[in-house]
Write a protein that holds these residues in place. Structure first.
Motif, PDB file in Angstrom:
ATOM      1  N   LEU A 153       0.713  -1.062  -0.159  1.00 22.00           N
ATOM      2  CA  LEU A 153      -0.008  -0.181  -0.182  1.00 22.00           C
ATOM      3  C   LEU A 153       0.748   1.302   0.019  1.00 22.00           C
ATOM      4  N   ALA A 154       0.888   2.050  -1.147  1.00 24.11           N
ATOM      5  CA  ALA A 154       1.762   3.217  -1.333  1.00 24.11           C
ATOM      6  C   ALA A 154       1.698   4.404  -0.155  1.00 24.11           C
ATOM      7  N   ASN A 155       0.313   4.431   0.355  1.00 20.42           N
ATOM      8  CA  ASN A 155      -0.034   5.797   1.212  1.00 20.42           C
ATOM      9  C   ASN A 155       0.468   5.035   2.668  1.00 20.42           C
ATOM     10  N   TRP A 156       0.950   3.980   2.851  1.00 17.64           N
ATOM     11  CA  TRP A 156       1.164   3.438   4.224  1.00 17.64           C
ATOM     12  C   TRP A 156       3.028   3.640   4.139  1.00 17.64           C
ATOM     13  N   VAL A 157       3.367   4.541   4.826  1.00 17.28           N
ATOM     14  CA  VAL A 157       4.720   4.806   4.856  1.00 17.28           C
ATOM     15  C   VAL A 157       5.620   4.447   6.184  1.00 17.28           C
ATOM     16  N   ASP A 158       6.385   3.271   6.141  1.00 18.78           N
ATOM     17  CA  ASP A 158       7.178   2.716   7.283  1.00 18.78           C
ATOM     18  C   ASP A 158       8.017   3.664   7.746  1.00 18.78           C
ATOM     19  N   ILE A 159       7.842   4.299   8.915  1.00 17.45           N
ATOM     20  CA  ILE A 159       8.995   5.614   9.261  1.00 17.45           C
ATOM     21  C   ILE A 159      10.046   4.654  10.091  1.00 17.45           C
ATOM     22  N   SER A 160       9.886   3.476  10.354  1.00 19.07           N
ATOM     23  CA  SER A 160      11.117   2.696  11.245  1.00 19.07           C
ATOM     24  C   SER A 160      12.278   2.950  10.486  1.00 19.07           C
ATOM     25  N   THR A 161      12.077   2.806   9.215  1.00 20.03           N
ATOM     26  CA  THR A 161      13.463   2.889   8.465  1.00 20.03           C
ATOM     27  C   THR A 161      14.352   4.037   8.438  1.00 20.03           C
ATOM     28  N   HIS A 162      13.751   5.087   9.044  1.00 20.01           N
ATOM     29  CA  HIS A 162      14.400   6.353   9.258  1.00 20.01           C
ATOM     30  C   HIS A 162      15.003   6.576  10.648  1.00 20.01           C
ATOM     31  N   LEU A 163      14.816   5.491  11.592  1.00 21.19           N
ATOM     32  CA  LEU A 163      15.372   5.439  12.785  1.00 21.19           C
ATOM     33  C   LEU A 163      17.024   4.863  12.868  1.00 21.19           C
ATOM     34  N   ASP A 164      17.578   5.660  13.694  1.00 23.23           N
ATOM     35  CA  ASP A 164      18.941   5.022  13.860  1.00 23.23           C
ATOM     36  C   ASP A 164      18.878   3.743  14.929  1.00 23.23           C
ATOM     37  N   LYS A 165      18.745   2.751  14.229  1.00 23.71           N
ATOM     38  CA  LYS A 165      18.469   1.507  15.157  1.00 23.71           C
ATOM     39  C   LYS A 165      19.728   0.767  15.939  1.00 23.71           C
ATOM     40  N   ALA A 166      20.811   1.521  15.496  1.00 26.13           N
ATOM     41  CA  ALA A 166      22.089   0.985  16.125  1.00 26.13           C
ATOM     42  C   ALA A 166      22.256   1.330  17.932  1.00 26.13           C
ATOM     43  N   LYS A 167      21.180   2.284  18.003  1.00 28.45           N
ATOM     44  CA  LYS A 167      21.208   2.845  19.338  1.00 28.45           C
ATOM     45  C   LYS A 167      20.664   1.755  20.372  1.00 28.45           C
ATOM     46  N   TYR A 168      19.815   0.866  19.701  1.00 27.59           N
ATOM     47  CA  TYR A 168      19.074  -0.021  20.292  1.00 27.59           C
ATOM     48  C   TYR A 168      19.423  -1.592  20.050  1.00 27.59           C
ATOM     49  N   TYR A 169      18.759  -2.611  20.145  1.00 31.13           N
ATOM     50  CA  TYR A 169      19.133  -3.955  19.718  1.00 31.13           C
ATOM     51  C   TYR A 169      18.489  -4.703  18.594  1.00 31.13           C
ATOM     52  N   GLU A 170      18.865  -5.446  17.977  1.00 30.70           N
ATOM     53  CA  GLU A 170      18.341  -6.020  16.620  1.00 30.70           C
ATOM     54  C   GLU A 170      16.803  -6.455  16.980  1.00 30.70           C
ATOM     55  N   THR A 171      16.560  -7.182  17.789  1.00 29.94           N
ATOM     56  CA  THR A 171      15.316  -7.786  17.673  1.00 29.94           C
ATOM     57  C   THR A 171      14.287  -6.949  18.718  1.00 29.94           C
ATOM     58  N   MET A 172      14.667  -5.853  19.045  1.00 26.97           N
ATOM     59  CA  MET A 172      13.901  -4.801  19.903  1.00 26.97           C
ATOM     60  C   MET A 172      12.651  -4.419  19.003  1.00 26.97           C
ATOM     61  N   GLY A 173      11.547  -4.400  19.789  1.00 25.63           N
ATOM     62  CA  GLY A 173      10.421  -3.854  19.022  1.00 25.63           C
ATOM     63  C   GLY A 173      10.460  -2.210  18.662  1.00 25.63           C
ATOM     64  N   VAL A 174       9.932  -1.835  17.430  1.00 27.39           N
ATOM     65  CA  VAL A 174      10.173  -0.617  17.166  1.00 27.39           C
ATOM     66  C   VAL A 174       9.304   0.197  17.895  1.00 27.39           C
ATOM     67  N   ASP A 175       7.983  -0.167  18.648  1.00 26.92           N
ATOM     68  CA  ASP A 175       7.565   0.798  19.342  1.00 26.92           C
ATOM     69  C   ASP A 175       8.194   1.189  20.701  1.00 26.92           C
ATOM     70  N   ARG A 176       9.051   0.193  21.114  1.00 28.65           N
ATOM     71  CA  ARG A 176       9.772   0.626  22.219  1.00 28.65           C
ATOM     72  C   ARG A 176      10.794   1.594  21.885  1.00 28.65           C
ATOM     73  N   MET A 177      11.369   1.424  20.709  1.00 23.70           N
ATOM     74  CA  MET A 177      12.533   2.482  20.348  1.00 23.70           C
ATOM     75  C   MET A 177      11.918   3.962  20.068  1.00 23.70           C
ATOM     76  N   MET A 178      10.602   3.979  19.567  1.00 27.06           N
ATOM     77  CA  MET A 178      10.090   5.267  19.406  1.00 27.06           C
ATOM     78  C   MET A 178       9.536   5.819  20.811  1.00 27.06           C
ATOM     79  N   ALA A 179       9.079   5.101  21.764  1.00 27.39           N
ATOM     80  CA  ALA A 179       8.838   5.829  23.028  1.00 27.39           C
ATOM     81  C   ALA A 179      10.020   6.406  23.395  1.00 27.39           C
ATOM     82  N   LEU A 180      11.165   5.754  23.509  1.00 22.86           N
ATOM     83  CA  LEU A 180      12.514   6.282  23.693  1.00 22.86           C
ATOM     84  C   LEU A 180      12.893   7.210  23.202  1.00 22.86           C
ATOM     85  N   GLU A 181      12.589   7.439  21.782  1.00 24.37           N
ATOM     86  CA  GLU A 181      12.808   8.678  21.047  1.00 24.37           C
ATOM     87  C   GLU A 181      12.270   9.841  21.642  1.00 24.37           C
TER      88      GLU A 181
END
Lengths: 202, 202
Positions: A52-80
């Protein structure tokens, strides 16, 4: 701007300052025609949204190196969304994450309310009680309902308090957990705040 | 003398100093011809044993007023074995009970290893890990396996340690929990010791 935080059980939308939820099992994402900035910890939903072109996954714009690989992206966003503190996100799982001076220190995962209640029931019908959120956790229990409530909540409370940091409660059960964590601040939109920060950097 | 402690999943026998277990689902108690002094938290088994004259329920000889009405008799018996301390009985449920100067102060109930592991799996396949009993609980985790292990064990550890009392581990998973509670003493026969005390008073 429409934001969406997709968990194991629901789509959680934010439109302006109004939020609403849709069930993962029944909601058809293709019916949404507006542009949606989303994150998802639900792999099945994530796969279907890629078409679906109108759904944009913004997790790809997050610097995930600050977190760990299998960590839920919702946790990362709350921490941001914060510079420091301990975040307790009470949903189908409870995640607890610590950030100090802008740096993620680690976190842990605890069963959510519904799952934990079912766990006790599955052990024995003698433990089939609802949790008592009006419990006084200062003394050890002498009845079955409080014995499981204390087992579920005092253990968690003890660990969270040991960090001696500001506590921020979020997630669907945040207000219920605020009865136990009386010192905490409730922010139901913490994940969305983090998402907005990431979007503003795009 | 044959002793038997009957739980939700097994008959636990003690004959002299030798103990052995039988599955609740398959064991036929009427095959035992010796006199058996028993306690049971399993209502179905309890009812069936009432018809067997050689099975003697010793819970009726316990002063239950010291405890609370719906409390498992196995917890009471373990407490009868000590004058003071905190007992962690790690079975299908984990019960934690505090006794000080001969007086029961209260206790709580926490899910056992198998139940808790299944709880995490039921929340999400992303949490389907075994617990890591070699974890270092001093720092917050940064991987999924340790995040659920810490959630299960550090919370419990924090609460139990806060009482600052001697810790006695018993139950089927006592030796595994001794890896986390390094300060604790393991006594696999604590419930039997309490039963013997009650019998000696008959």
């Amino acid at each position: 701007m429409l934001l969406c935080d997709i968990g194991n059980t629901s789509y959680h939308f934010l439109s302006q300052s109004e939020s609403f939820k849709k069930d993962v099992k029944s909601f058809d994402a293709s019916e949404v025609k507006h542009k949606v900035y989303y994150i998802s910890v639900n792999k099945d939903v994530d796969i279907s949204l890629k078409n679906l072109a109108n759904w944009v996954d913004i997790s790809t714009h997050l610097d995930k190196a600050k977190y760990y690989e299998t960590m839920g992206v919702d946790r990362m966003m709350a921490l941001e969304a914060i510079e420091g503190g301990i975040i307790l996100d009470a949903g189908s799982a409870i995640t607890v994450d610590v950030k100090r001076d802008g740096v993620f220190e680690g976190g842990f995962i605890y069963p959510g309310l519904k799952t934990m209640s079912e766990s006790y029931k599955n052990i024995s019908s003698a433990l089939a009680y609802e949790f008592n959120f009006d419990i006084d956790l200062r003394g050890l229990p002498k009845n079955s309902q409080d014995a499981i409530t204390y087992g579920y909540l005092k253990t968690l409370y003890c660990e969270v308090m040991s960090h001696k940091m500001e506590i921020i409660l979020t997630g669907g059960d945040a207000n219920l957990f605020a009865k136990i964590f009386k010192e905490a601040r409730v922010d139901e939109h913490l994940v969305f705040k983090g998402m907005k920060r990431v979007i503003s950097d795009l």
